[in-house]
Design a protein around this motif. Structure first.
Motif, PDB file in Angstrom:
ATOM      1  N   THR A  16      -7.312  -5.071   9.081  1.00 43.14           N
ATOM      2  CA  THR A  16      -6.756  -4.769   7.760  1.00 43.14           C
ATOM      3  C   THR A  16      -5.628  -3.752   7.860  1.00 43.14           C
ATOM      4  OG1 THR A  16      -8.935  -5.191   6.795  1.00 43.14           O
ATOM      5  CG2 THR A  16      -7.342  -4.064   5.413  1.00 43.14           C
ATOM      6  N   TYR A  20      -1.533  -4.551   6.634  1.00 41.25           N
ATOM      7  CA  TYR A  20      -0.807  -3.878   5.564  1.00 41.25           C
ATOM      8  C   TYR A  20       0.094  -2.788   6.138  1.00 41.25           C
ATOM      9  CZ  TYR A  20      -3.817  -6.228   2.228  1.00 41.25           C
ATOM     10  OH  TYR A  20      -4.463  -7.179   1.492  1.00 41.25           O
ATOM     11  N   ARG A  40     -10.940  -1.287  -9.668  1.00 40.05           N
ATOM     12  CA  ARG A  40     -10.895  -2.469  -8.797  1.00 40.05           C
ATOM     13  C   ARG A  40     -10.092  -3.607  -9.436  1.00 40.05           C
ATOM     14  NH1 ARG A  40     -13.921  -2.323  -4.280  1.00 40.05           N
ATOM     15  NH2 ARG A  40     -15.529  -0.745  -4.120  1.00 40.05           N
ATOM     16  N   CYS A  43      -6.436  -2.721  -9.148  1.00 40.62           N
ATOM     17  CA  CYS A  43      -6.015  -2.916  -7.754  1.00 40.62           C
ATOM     18  C   CYS A  43      -5.781  -4.393  -7.473  1.00 40.62           C
ATOM     19  CB  CYS A  43      -7.047  -2.343  -6.786  1.00 40.62           C
ATOM     20  SG  CYS A  43      -7.077  -0.551  -6.718  1.00 40.62           S
ATOM     21  N   TYR A  44      -6.678  -5.233  -7.951  1.00 35.84           N
ATOM     22  CA  TYR A  44      -6.556  -6.673  -7.725  1.00 35.84           C
ATOM     23  C   TYR A  44      -5.290  -7.215  -8.389  1.00 35.84           C
ATOM     24  CZ  TYR A  44      -7.671 -11.631  -7.607  1.00 35.84           C
ATOM     25  OH  TYR A  44      -7.610 -12.981  -7.397  1.00 35.84           O
ATOM     26  N   GLU A  47      -2.193  -6.334  -6.362  1.00 39.08           N
ATOM     27  CA  GLU A  47      -2.275  -6.750  -4.967  1.00 39.08           C
ATOM     28  C   GLU A  47      -2.510  -5.572  -4.020  1.00 39.08           C
ATOM     29  OE1 GLU A  47       1.126  -9.161  -4.059  1.00 39.08           O
ATOM     30  OE2 GLU A  47       0.555 -10.679  -5.520  1.00 39.08           O
ATOM     31  N   LYS A  49      -5.547  -3.678  -1.932  1.00 44.20           N
ATOM     32  CA  LYS A  49      -6.912  -3.902  -1.450  1.00 44.20           C
ATOM     33  C   LYS A  49      -7.619  -2.553  -1.398  1.00 44.20           C
ATOM     34  CE  LYS A  49      -9.517  -6.108   2.202  1.00 44.20           C
ATOM     35  NZ  LYS A  49      -9.447  -7.004   3.348  1.00 44.20           N
ATOM     36  N   VAL A  51     -10.974  -0.497  -0.418  1.00 44.94           N
ATOM     37  CA  VAL A  51     -12.144  -0.583   0.450  1.00 44.94           C
ATOM     38  C   VAL A  51     -12.758   0.808   0.584  1.00 44.94           C
ATOM     39  CG1 VAL A  51     -12.952  -1.182   2.765  1.00 44.94           C
ATOM     40  CG2 VAL A  51     -11.033  -2.421   1.779  1.00 44.94           C
ATOM     41  N   MET A  83      -6.829   2.472  -0.022  1.00 49.61           N
ATOM     42  CA  MET A  83      -6.037   1.522  -0.808  1.00 49.61           C
ATOM     43  C   MET A  83      -4.944   0.982   0.103  1.00 49.61           C
ATOM     44  SD  MET A  83      -5.614   3.700  -4.295  1.00 49.61           S
ATOM     45  CE  MET A  83      -6.033   2.697  -5.690  1.00 49.61           C
ATOM     46  N   SER A  85      -1.755  -1.562   0.819  1.00 54.11           N
ATOM     47  CA  SER A  85      -0.710  -2.239   0.062  1.00 54.11           C
ATOM     48  C   SER A  85       0.502  -2.479   0.945  1.00 54.11           C
ATOM     49  CB  SER A  85      -0.299  -1.389  -1.140  1.00 54.11           C
ATOM     50  OG  SER A  85       0.777  -1.979  -1.823  1.00 54.11           O
TER      51      SER A  85
END
Length: 174
Positions: A16, A20, A40, A43-44, A47, A49, A51, A83, A85
């Motif tokens: 991940t 990014y 969340r 964030c979605y 775009e 992510k 975690v 986060m 991106s």
């Protein structure tokens, strides 16, 4: 947690981080379920992510990635959410918008960030990160700057042409 599970999580986090270009370390510890779900969802939509990770596993994942991420290690205390991106300033804007009701004092709180190959440590850098321009914004600014002189010349020629034509037509009528 078994060692196999930890190594799988570390591998997933490493992939991940490599996927990014930018990531932000945040603290979302005091958020209730409703606000966490709202974060969340935002964030979605943007775009990004989000975690939630264990600090030790994130450190090991960052050790597997090419580069030195040690300036971020001191910020990895307590509850940490990452986060991810590809647009540099989107997570910063999201954090700022989410905390605008609390004048920046609420959660999520910025701990540190890795943006465009630079490290930003501390919540005081949030305003600077909001103003960081992404690649597409910079390209747009350059194109606008390059087009501006050409547009001025073309408009001057057009207006001058109309003026000269008007003057010549007036002279011809006399």
């Amino acid at each position: 947690m078994r060692k196999e599970d930890k190594s799988a999580i570390i591998d997933q986090l490493t992939a991940t981080v490599n996927e990014y270009a930018n990531f932000y370390l945040t603290d979302i510890e005091a958020l209730n379920a409703e606000k966490t779900s709202a974060l969340r969802r935002e964030c979605y939509k943007k775009e990004v992510k989000l975690v939630v990770v264990k600090n030790t596993l994130l450190k090991k994942a960052l050790d597997n990635v090419e580069g030195d991420f040690s300036p971020l290690f001191n910020s990895m205390k307590g509850n940490t959410a990452v986060m991810f991106s590809n647009v540099a300033n989107v997570p910063a804007k999201l954090i700022k918008d989410f905390t605008k009701d609390t004048k920046g004092e609420g959660k999520p709180q910025l701990k540190a960030a890795y943006v465009q190959e630079c490290f930003y440590v501390g919540a005081q850098n949030l305003d600077a990160l909001v103003n960081v321009k992404g690649k597409n914004e910079l390209i747009g600014d350059v194109i606008m700057l390059l087009q501006s002189p050409a547009k001025n010349v073309i408009s001057a020629l057009k207006s001058g042409g109309n003026t000269i034509h008007g003057v010549l037509q007036t002279l011809q009528e006399r």
